[in-house]
Write a protein that holds these residues in place. Structure first.
Motif, short mmCIF file in Angstrom:
data_model
loop_
_atom_site.label_atom_id
_atom_site.label_comp_id
_atom_site.label_asym_id
_atom_site.label_seq_id
_atom_site.Cartn_x
_atom_site.Cartn_y
_atom_site.Cartn_z
N THR A 1 0.84 -1.21 0.00
CA THR A 1 0.00 0.00 0.00
C THR A 1 0.87 1.26 0.00
O THR A 1 1.76 1.41 0.83
N SER A 2 0.59 2.13 -0.95
CA SER A 2 1.42 3.34 -1.03
C SER A 2 0.57 4.61 -1.01
O SER A 2 1.10 5.70 -1.16
N HIS A 3 -0.73 4.45 -0.84
CA HIS A 3 -1.56 5.67 -0.85
C HIS A 3 -2.66 5.60 0.20
O HIS A 3 -2.93 4.54 0.78
N GLU A 4 -3.26 6.76 0.44
CA GLU A 4 -4.44 6.82 1.30
C GLU A 4 -5.48 7.68 0.59
O GLU A 4 -5.23 8.16 -0.52
N TYR A 5 -6.63 7.85 1.23
CA TYR A 5 -7.74 8.54 0.56
C TYR A 5 -8.12 9.82 1.29
O TYR A 5 -8.01 9.90 2.51
N TYR A 6 -8.58 10.78 0.50
CA TYR A 6 -9.22 11.97 1.06
C TYR A 6 -10.67 11.91 0.55
O TYR A 6 -10.91 12.09 -0.65
N VAL A 7 -11.59 11.63 1.45
CA VAL A 7 -13.00 11.52 1.07
C VAL A 7 -13.60 12.92 1.25
O VAL A 7 -13.65 13.44 2.37
N VAL A 8 -14.02 13.54 0.15
CA VAL A 8 -14.38 14.96 0.20
C VAL A 8 -15.88 15.16 -0.07
O VAL A 8 -16.41 14.68 -1.08
N TYR A 9 -16.54 15.87 0.83
CA TYR A 9 -17.96 16.19 0.67
C TYR A 9 -18.16 17.69 0.85
O TYR A 9 -17.33 18.35 1.48
N ALA A 10 -19.25 18.16 0.28
CA ALA A 10 -19.62 19.57 0.48
C ALA A 10 -20.83 19.61 1.39
O ALA A 10 -21.60 18.65 1.45
N LYS A 11 -20.99 20.72 2.09
CA LYS A 11 -22.25 20.88 2.84
C LYS A 11 -23.39 20.95 1.83
O LYS A 11 -24.44 20.37 2.01
N ASN A 12 -23.14 21.67 0.72
CA ASN A 12 -24.14 21.76 -0.34
C ASN A 12 -23.38 21.86 -1.67
O ASN A 12 -22.85 22.92 -2.01
N ALA A 13 -23.33 20.74 -2.40
CA ALA A 13 -22.49 20.69 -3.61
C ALA A 13 -22.89 21.76 -4.63
O ALA A 13 -22.07 22.19 -5.44
N LYS A 14 -24.14 22.20 -4.57
CA LYS A 14 -24.58 23.21 -5.56
C LYS A 14 -23.87 24.54 -5.32
O LYS A 14 -23.75 25.36 -6.22
N LEU A 15 -23.45 24.77 -4.09
CA LEU A 15 -22.84 26.07 -3.77
C LEU A 15 -21.33 26.00 -3.63
O LEU A 15 -20.65 27.02 -3.56
N ALA A 16 -20.79 24.79 -3.57
CA ALA A 16 -19.36 24.64 -3.27
C ALA A 16 -18.50 24.85 -4.52
O ALA A 16 -18.95 24.61 -5.64
N THR A 17 -17.26 25.31 -4.30
CA THR A 17 -16.32 25.39 -5.42
C THR A 17 -14.99 24.77 -5.00
O THR A 17 -14.63 24.80 -3.82
N ILE A 18 -14.28 24.21 -5.97
CA ILE A 18 -12.95 23.66 -5.72
C ILE A 18 -11.99 24.47 -6.59
O ILE A 18 -12.21 24.61 -7.80
N SER A 19 -10.94 25.02 -5.98
CA SER A 19 -10.02 25.88 -6.73
C SER A 19 -8.98 25.06 -7.47
O SER A 19 -8.61 23.98 -7.01
N ASN A 20 -8.52 25.60 -8.58
CA ASN A 20 -7.40 24.96 -9.28
C ASN A 20 -6.15 25.07 -8.45
O ASN A 20 -5.96 26.05 -7.71
N LEU A 21 -5.27 24.09 -8.60
CA LEU A 21 -4.00 24.14 -7.87
C LEU A 21 -3.04 25.10 -8.58
O LEU A 21 -3.09 25.23 -9.81
N PRO A 22 -2.16 25.76 -7.84
CA PRO A 22 -1.15 26.57 -8.52
C PRO A 22 -0.19 25.67 -9.29
O PRO A 22 -0.18 24.46 -9.08
N LEU A 23 0.65 26.28 -10.14
CA LEU A 23 1.60 25.47 -10.92
C LEU A 23 2.57 24.74 -10.01
O LEU A 23 2.94 25.24 -8.95
N THR A 24 2.98 23.53 -10.45
CA THR A 24 4.00 22.81 -9.68
C THR A 24 5.35 23.47 -9.91
O THR A 24 5.52 24.27 -10.85
N GLU A 25 6.32 23.11 -9.08
CA GLU A 25 7.68 23.67 -9.25
C GLU A 25 8.21 23.34 -10.64
O GLU A 25 8.84 24.16 -11.30
N GLU A 26 7.93 22.09 -11.10
CA GLU A 26 8.36 21.66 -12.44
C GLU A 26 7.77 22.57 -13.50
O GLU A 26 8.46 23.06 -14.40
N GLN A 27 6.44 22.78 -13.38
CA GLN A 27 5.76 23.62 -14.36
C GLN A 27 6.30 25.04 -14.33
O GLN A 27 6.47 25.67 -15.36
#
Ligand code: SAM
Length: 569
Positions: free
Chosen positions: A188-214
């Motif tokens: 096993t090399s990973h774990e999970y982030y189980v993500v919920y919104a209080k109200n998915a109709k109103l929630a937003t997820i932001s884009n990640l900034p550029l990686t150091e490579e990018q």
């Protein structure tokens, strides 16, 4: 007509019971015996008490962060009074219930021989998540981290509490790139982030900034976005004139101004996509986009380094952010090097076994609240305080005023010996790490025992509710302190607590003498629900009145009622 019970044979009844048992396995099976911590709250009322010598004040005009030490069922109960509907993001990293003797339930370690360990874990989590949900804003996001031991149960629980329709995503984060080699089948090399919104109709997820490579590759930037320079002449596959005849066309360049055009101009140089060997190639874009790019400056024209001719580049843009994928792989997410080793450097010895990678938490918080630089972030299984550290890092990066609340018990002294010193180190600086200035207050949960009469309980609760009210109001600067009333303030308003209604007149006089117009939130002790509105009618300062302890008791009553419904009591 269905049969009555008496009409079934014994064998038929046994079969029905077997079927029922089988069916139960497909749902969530709760632990029947309530948790002692939860039961305790029926007889005693949770409050918080500040440990003043742990307060840190390093930054003016910035919010105060909080650490609350104690069982999170108690701290979440208090937060239901102080912070209902105020939290933007919850990050919760609970014990994973792996059976490896690390999780304590009802004062006993839950090990892998405990046949009810899933039910116990579920009931434990349900009670806390139900309280936590009330704290989220309508736009709020929650993640619970987990591994495969409880992933499926957690998923069902989250569906039940937050609603399937509010599931935002399940992330796989590579936290151990080497893999757990002790595993019998897959490492096993990973774990999970189980993500919920209080109200998915109103929630937003932001884009990640550029990686150091990018960032290294897209190293130029203009007012639109970061970009890299891409040669205008195509090379490699399909780059010959006969492959894409429409992309073979002349570009005219003014040798003085280096301006380019598709229209022929006298005395301008005509450039064709011909390579160093004299072969006819093509441009990477057709005429329509070339015209647009020449006009808006996306095509850059330079004199060739060789001295004769020109070099043409296109600004190859990357959006300032990238949409976060569900699989997170990055060496920075390794809990060993960016969790354990980080703590080792800070403390000089191993102080905690399960810290998260600072950068995994930072990136998650960024996706969940990136645009909101004043987000309030709660972690109610705070452990070593990675979430607090990550919030301060985010503020350092963009000058934000995000605020955190960390709740943790003091198992093996973690709150006192790790959570607090870590956050203090991050604020004050340690070794070569320059601190990130901020403010902090430290509280412990406590319980007010129910007294012989309800009235006595109310008097006792109010006597011990000052810190809770200061937390609710975010007012920690004391302005006036007497036995009968106290006044606190922050930059925006006052909060006042009146312990004896007889003192209302004196409070009003003190408020009148304060030479500003900040509004006052006034908590008046009352054995009933009386706010003493008429007594305050002549107070000129804008004010709101709240009866205590009734407003506190109301919250605790709601918690108990909902809990009794869940427990079927
Ligand atoms: C998996 S660790 C969290 C680690 C954390 N994310 C970090 O990066 O350091 C879970 C933490 O929750 C705490 N904890 C467990 N049960 C708790 C409870 N009922 N109330 C408060 N804290 C609890 C434990 O002491 C432990 O430190």
């Amino acid at each position: 007509m269905p049969k009555t019970l008496e009409e079934y044979t014994k064998d038929e009844l046994i079969e029905i019971i077997k079927n029922l048992k089988r069916r139960k396995k497909f749902g969530l099976v709760w632990e029947d015996k309530p948790e002692e911590i939860v039961r305790q709250v029926e007889a005693e009322l949770p409050v918080i008490e500040e440990v003043p010598e742990r307060a840190i004040e390093k930054l003016k005009d910035a919010p105060t962060n909080f650490v609350i030490e104690g069982d999170n069922y108690h701290s979440l109960s208090v937060l239901n009074y102080t912070h209902t509907g105020k939290v933007d993001v919850i990050y919760a990293d609970p014990p994973y219930n792996t059976g490896s003797n690390t999780w304590v339930y009802n004062n006993r370690i839950v090990d892998s021989n405990d046949t009810y360990r899933h039910s116990k874990w579920l009931t434990f989590m349900r009670e806390r998540l139900t309280l936590a949900k009330q704290l989220l804003k309508e736009t709020g996001i929650i993640t619970v981290t987990i591994d495969d031991y409880e992933l499926f149960t957690l998923g069902m629980l989250m569906d039940e509490i937050f609603g399937e329709e509010n599931k935002v995503g399940v992330l796989a984060v590579e936290n151990n790139p080497r893999g757990r080699t002790a595993n019998r089948f897959y490492a096993t090399s990973h774990e999970y982030y189980v993500v919920y919104a209080k109200n998915a109709k109103l929630a937003t997820i932001s884009n990640l900034p550029l990686t150091e490579e990018q960032k290294k590759v897209f190293k130029y930037e203009d007012e639109i976005s970061p970009y890299r320079m891409r040669g205008m002449r195509k090379s490699g596959a399909d780059s010959r004139r006969k492959d894409r005849p429409k992309q073979f066309y002349p570009i005219y360049i003014n040798p003085e101004t280096l301006q380019g055009s598709l229209e022929k101009h006298d005395s301008w140089d005509e450039i064709l996509p011909i390579d160093n060997t004299g072969s006819e190639r093509v441009w990477i874009i057709g005429t329509e986009r070339c015209k647009e790019f020449l006009e808006d400056g996306t095509i850059i024209i330079n004199k060739a380094k060789s001295g004769s001719g020109y070099s043409l580049f296109v600004k190859d843009r990357i959006k300032a952010g990238r949409k976060a994928r569900t699989v997170w792989v990055d060496p920075r997410y390794d809990t060993s090097s960016h969790g354990a080793t980080l703590l080792l450097k800070m403390f000089g010895e191993k102080v905690f076994d399960y810290p998260k990678s600072l950068w995994a938490v930072r990136d998650f918080l960024y996706t969940a609240a990136g645009e909101n630089k004043e987000a309030l972030i709660l972690d109610f299984f705070a452990g070593s305080g990675t979430t607090g550290h990550a919030v301060l890092e985010l503020n350092k990066e963009d000058g934000g005023k995000r605020q955190f609340i960390l709740c943790t018990n003091n198992e093996n002294g973690i709150a006192e010996n790790v959570t607090y010193p870590r956050v203090k180190n991050v604020i004050d600086g340690y070794s070569k790490y320059e601190g990130i200035k901020s403010n902090l207050r430290y509280f412990k949960t406590a319980l007010v025992s129910k007294q012989q009469t309800d009235d006595q309980t109310r008097i006792e609760l109010v006597a011990r509710s000052t810190d809770m009210i200061c937390l609710r109001e975010d007012t920690f600067e004391e302005v006036f302190d007497s036995k009968a009333y106290r006044i606190f303030k922050n930059d925006n308003h006052y909060s006042a607590i009146v312990f004896e209604p007889m003192a209302i007149q004196f409070l009003k006089e003190t408020l009148d003498k304060l030479d500003d117009e900040k509004p006052a939130h006034i908590y008046v002790f009352s054995l009933s629900n009386d706010t003493y509105e008429s007594d305050f009618a002549d107070l000129e300062r804008t004010h709101e009145l709240r009866p205590i302890p009734e407003s506190i008791l109301e919250v605790y009553r709601r918690i108990h009622e909902n809990q009794n419904v869940r427990l079927g009591a």
